[in-house]
Design a protein around this motif. Structure first.
Motif, PDB file in Angstrom:
ATOM      1  N   THR A 155       9.835  -9.400   6.380  1.00 28.00           N
ATOM      2  CA  THR A 155      11.173  -9.940   6.625  1.00 28.00           C
ATOM      3  C   THR A 155      11.873  -9.068   7.678  1.00 28.00           C
ATOM      4  N   GLU A 156      12.984  -9.559   8.211  1.00 26.42           N
ATOM      5  CA  GLU A 156      13.729  -8.787   9.202  1.00 26.42           C
ATOM      6  C   GLU A 156      14.218  -7.459   8.627  1.00 26.42           C
ATOM      7  N   GLU A 157      14.635  -7.467   7.373  1.00 22.21           N
ATOM      8  CA  GLU A 157      15.106  -6.237   6.744  1.00 22.21           C
ATOM      9  C   GLU A 157      13.978  -5.221   6.661  1.00 22.21           C
ATOM     10  N   GLU A 158      12.777  -5.684   6.303  1.00 24.09           N
ATOM     11  CA  GLU A 158      11.640  -4.779   6.191  1.00 24.09           C
ATOM     12  C   GLU A 158      11.209  -4.256   7.558  1.00 24.09           C
ATOM     13  N   VAL A 159      11.225  -5.131   8.563  1.00 22.37           N
ATOM     14  CA  VAL A 159      10.889  -4.688   9.921  1.00 22.37           C
ATOM     15  C   VAL A 159      11.899  -3.656  10.410  1.00 22.37           C
ATOM     16  N   THR A 160      13.168  -3.884  10.090  1.00 23.23           N
ATOM     17  CA  THR A 160      14.216  -2.928  10.469  1.00 23.23           C
ATOM     18  C   THR A 160      13.947  -1.565   9.838  1.00 23.23           C
ATOM     19  N   ALA A 161      13.505  -1.559   8.584  1.00 23.89           N
ATOM     20  CA  ALA A 161      13.191  -0.295   7.915  1.00 23.89           C
ATOM     21  C   ALA A 161      12.027   0.412   8.608  1.00 23.89           C
ATOM     22  N   VAL A 162      11.011  -0.347   8.991  1.00 24.18           N
ATOM     23  CA  VAL A 162       9.873   0.229   9.709  1.00 24.18           C
ATOM     24  C   VAL A 162      10.332   0.808  11.043  1.00 24.18           C
ATOM     25  N   LEU A 163      11.177   0.072  11.755  1.00 29.00           N
ATOM     26  CA  LEU A 163      11.717   0.572  13.026  1.00 29.00           C
ATOM     27  C   LEU A 163      12.530   1.846  12.786  1.00 29.00           C
ATOM     28  N   GLY A 164      13.278   1.875  11.682  1.00 24.47           N
ATOM     29  CA  GLY A 164      14.040   3.072  11.339  1.00 24.47           C
ATOM     30  C   GLY A 164      13.122   4.260  11.093  1.00 24.47           C
ATOM     31  N   HIS A 165      11.996   4.011  10.453  1.00 26.70           N
ATOM     32  CA  HIS A 165      10.998   5.065  10.213  1.00 26.70           C
ATOM     33  C   HIS A 165      10.501   5.633  11.543  1.00 26.70           C
ATOM     34  N   GLU A 166      10.199   4.752  12.486  1.00 32.27           N
ATOM     35  CA  GLU A 166       9.690   5.208  13.786  1.00 32.27           C
ATOM     36  C   GLU A 166      10.765   5.937  14.595  1.00 32.27           C
ATOM     37  N   VAL A 167      11.977   5.439  14.555  1.00 30.86           N
ATOM     38  CA  VAL A 167      13.087   6.119  15.244  1.00 30.86           C
ATOM     39  C   VAL A 167      13.319   7.493  14.621  1.00 30.86           C
ATOM     40  N   ALA A 168      13.172   7.580  13.289  1.00 31.62           N
ATOM     41  CA  ALA A 168      13.323   8.874  12.614  1.00 31.62           C
ATOM     42  C   ALA A 168      12.254   9.857  13.082  1.00 31.62           C
ATOM     43  N   HIS A 169      11.027   9.373  13.305  1.00 26.96           N
ATOM     44  CA  HIS A 169       9.982  10.238  13.860  1.00 26.96           C
ATOM     45  C   HIS A 169      10.443  10.853  15.190  1.00 26.96           C
ATOM     46  N   VAL A 170      11.016  10.012  16.033  1.00 24.63           N
ATOM     47  CA  VAL A 170      11.481  10.485  17.346  1.00 24.63           C
ATOM     48  C   VAL A 170      12.623  11.479  17.175  1.00 24.63           C
ATOM     49  N   LYS A 223      12.751  13.211  23.107  1.00 21.30           N
ATOM     50  CA  LYS A 223      13.561  12.369  22.226  1.00 21.30           C
ATOM     51  C   LYS A 223      14.275  11.254  22.973  1.00 21.30           C
ATOM     52  N   ASN A 224      14.671  11.530  24.215  1.00 23.63           N
ATOM     53  CA  ASN A 224      15.424  10.537  24.977  1.00 23.63           C
ATOM     54  C   ASN A 224      14.553   9.727  25.925  1.00 23.63           C
ATOM     55  N   ASN A 225      13.244   9.830  25.754  1.00 22.57           N
ATOM     56  CA  ASN A 225      12.324   9.057  26.589  1.00 22.57           C
ATOM     57  C   ASN A 225      11.073   8.754  25.779  1.00 22.57           C
ATOM     58  N   SER A 226      11.241   7.935  24.755  1.00 22.95           N
ATOM     59  CA  SER A 226      10.151   7.658  23.820  1.00 22.95           C
ATOM     60  C   SER A 226       9.779   6.179  23.854  1.00 22.95           C
ATOM     61  N   LEU A 227       8.810   5.834  23.038  1.00 21.44           N
ATOM     62  CA  LEU A 227       8.342   4.455  22.921  1.00 21.44           C
ATOM     63  C   LEU A 227       8.230   4.101  21.452  1.00 21.44           C
ATOM     64  N   VAL A 228       8.775   2.957  21.067  1.00 23.73           N
ATOM     65  CA  VAL A 228       8.621   2.419  19.723  1.00 23.73           C
ATOM     66  C   VAL A 228       7.946   1.060  19.858  1.00 23.73           C
ATOM     67  N   ALA A 229       6.837   0.877  19.172  1.00 23.29           N
ATOM     68  CA  ALA A 229       6.076  -0.367  19.293  1.00 23.29           C
ATOM     69  C   ALA A 229       5.738  -0.923  17.919  1.00 23.29           C
ATOM     70  N   VAL A 230       5.745  -2.233  17.823  1.00 24.97           N
ATOM     71  CA  VAL A 230       5.383  -2.915  16.576  1.00 24.97           C
ATOM     72  C   VAL A 230       4.313  -3.951  16.897  1.00 24.97           C
ATOM     73  N   SER A 231       3.472  -4.222  15.922  1.00 21.71           N
ATOM     74  CA  SER A 231       2.412  -5.202  16.120  1.00 21.71           C
ATOM     75  C   SER A 231       2.898  -6.598  15.748  1.00 21.71           C
TER      76      SER A 231
END
Length: 290
Positions: free
Chosen positions: A136-151, A120-128
């Motif tokens: 939009t930035e709000e939508e990208v933020t939501a996607v990033l939130g989804h990936e962080v939630a996975h971690v 959890k404290n040594n992960s990778l989050v990547a976007v294309s």
């Protein structure tokens, strides 16, 4: 070609490591003059089943970076405003999720994103780049939130454990079936005959398909949880709903199979039973029902 080469090299390394472990432990000597040593066979199966899964997990960040060509952003010196925004956004989400700051990366490709890593404290989050250009930035933020939630949910480790358990049973029961066919049906009394090897191969294929269905089901449930996690991190479900609606109109980028389940979309497979992600419509409906 790069992905194929990496896949072959990784699997060769795993086979070498597992072969050494099996020889050291003696777990590869499960066939005795008296028949199958069930306890030794179970140890053999567990080493094969869990060993491969965990070695792949430990190598997941390296494999992800190499196979996608992802460029990790230097958090101390982002190259431009977009990179600085990505790092800052992931940092804020990670703090809310109470996990260590992941590495943040960008890779060239169609719209998608993924998270991977053994810890959890040594992960990778990547976007294309395709995702950044399409949302939009709000939508990208939501996607990033989804990936962080996975971690934060430990999904990579959870799915590895599930895969390890199922792999163990596939290896174990395939050899039980092989032994039964060889000794009972074909009446072979001299070591391992062709019936054993043929039955093991066929059984591993059949049991492996059934195991894939189970893993895919668990993966789909983790996707619902990650969507909900993103909504909680953003304190609103609307951005995630908008992001999913946008994704529904885009062709998702392909990800390597080893971390496809942690992407934001994709993984439809040949049938719904093998899909790593639920349909977009179901995910949106689940968020609206929160």
């Amino acid at each position: 070609m790069k992905r194929i080469g990496l896949f072959l090299a990784t699997n060769l390394a795993i086979l070498i490591v597992l072969g050494i472990i099996l020889n050291i432990t003696g777990a590869n000597r499960f066939l005795t003059p008296q028949g199958l040593d069930i306890q030794t066979l179970l140890v053999f199966s567990a080493i094969i089943g869990f060993g491969g899964a965990f070695i792949s997990l430990l190598l997941s960040k390296t494999i992800a970076k190499f196979s996608t060509g992802a460029k990790v952003i230097d958090p101390q010196a982002p190259a431009n405003a977009r990179e600085a925004w990505l790092v800052q956004t992931v940092r804020q989400l990670a703090e809310r999720a109470k996990i260590g700051m992941p590495e943040v990366a960008i890779y060239e490709g169609a719209p998608n994103a993924f998270a991977t890593g053994a810890f959890k404290n040594n992960s990778l989050v990547a976007v294309s780049t395709g995702l950044l250009q399409s949302m939009t930035e709000e939508e990208v933020t939501a996607v990033l939130g989804h990936e962080v939630a996975h971690v934060a949910n430990g999904d990579m480790v959870t799915l590895t454990l599930i895969q390890g358990v199922l792999n163990t049973f596939v290896v174990f029961f395939a050899r039980i079936v092989g032994y039964f066919v060889d000794r009972v049906l074909l009446k072979n009394e001299r070591g391992l005959g062709i019936g054993y090897f043929a039955a093991v191969i066929v059984s591993e294929i059949v049991f492996g398909v059934l195991a894939s269905i189970i893993v895919a089901w668990f993966s789909r449930q983790r996707e619902f949880r990650a969507d909900e996690g993103a909504a909680r991190l953003m304190q609103s479900r609307e951005p995630m709903i908008k992001a999913l609606a946008r994704l529904g109109g885009l062709t998702p980028g392909e990800l390597p199979r080893s971390f496809e389940a942690s992407g934001i979309s994709g993984g439809g497979g040949v049938a719904a039973l093998f899909a790593t992600h639920p349909p977009i419509e179901q995910r949106i409906a689940a968020l609206k029902s929160l």
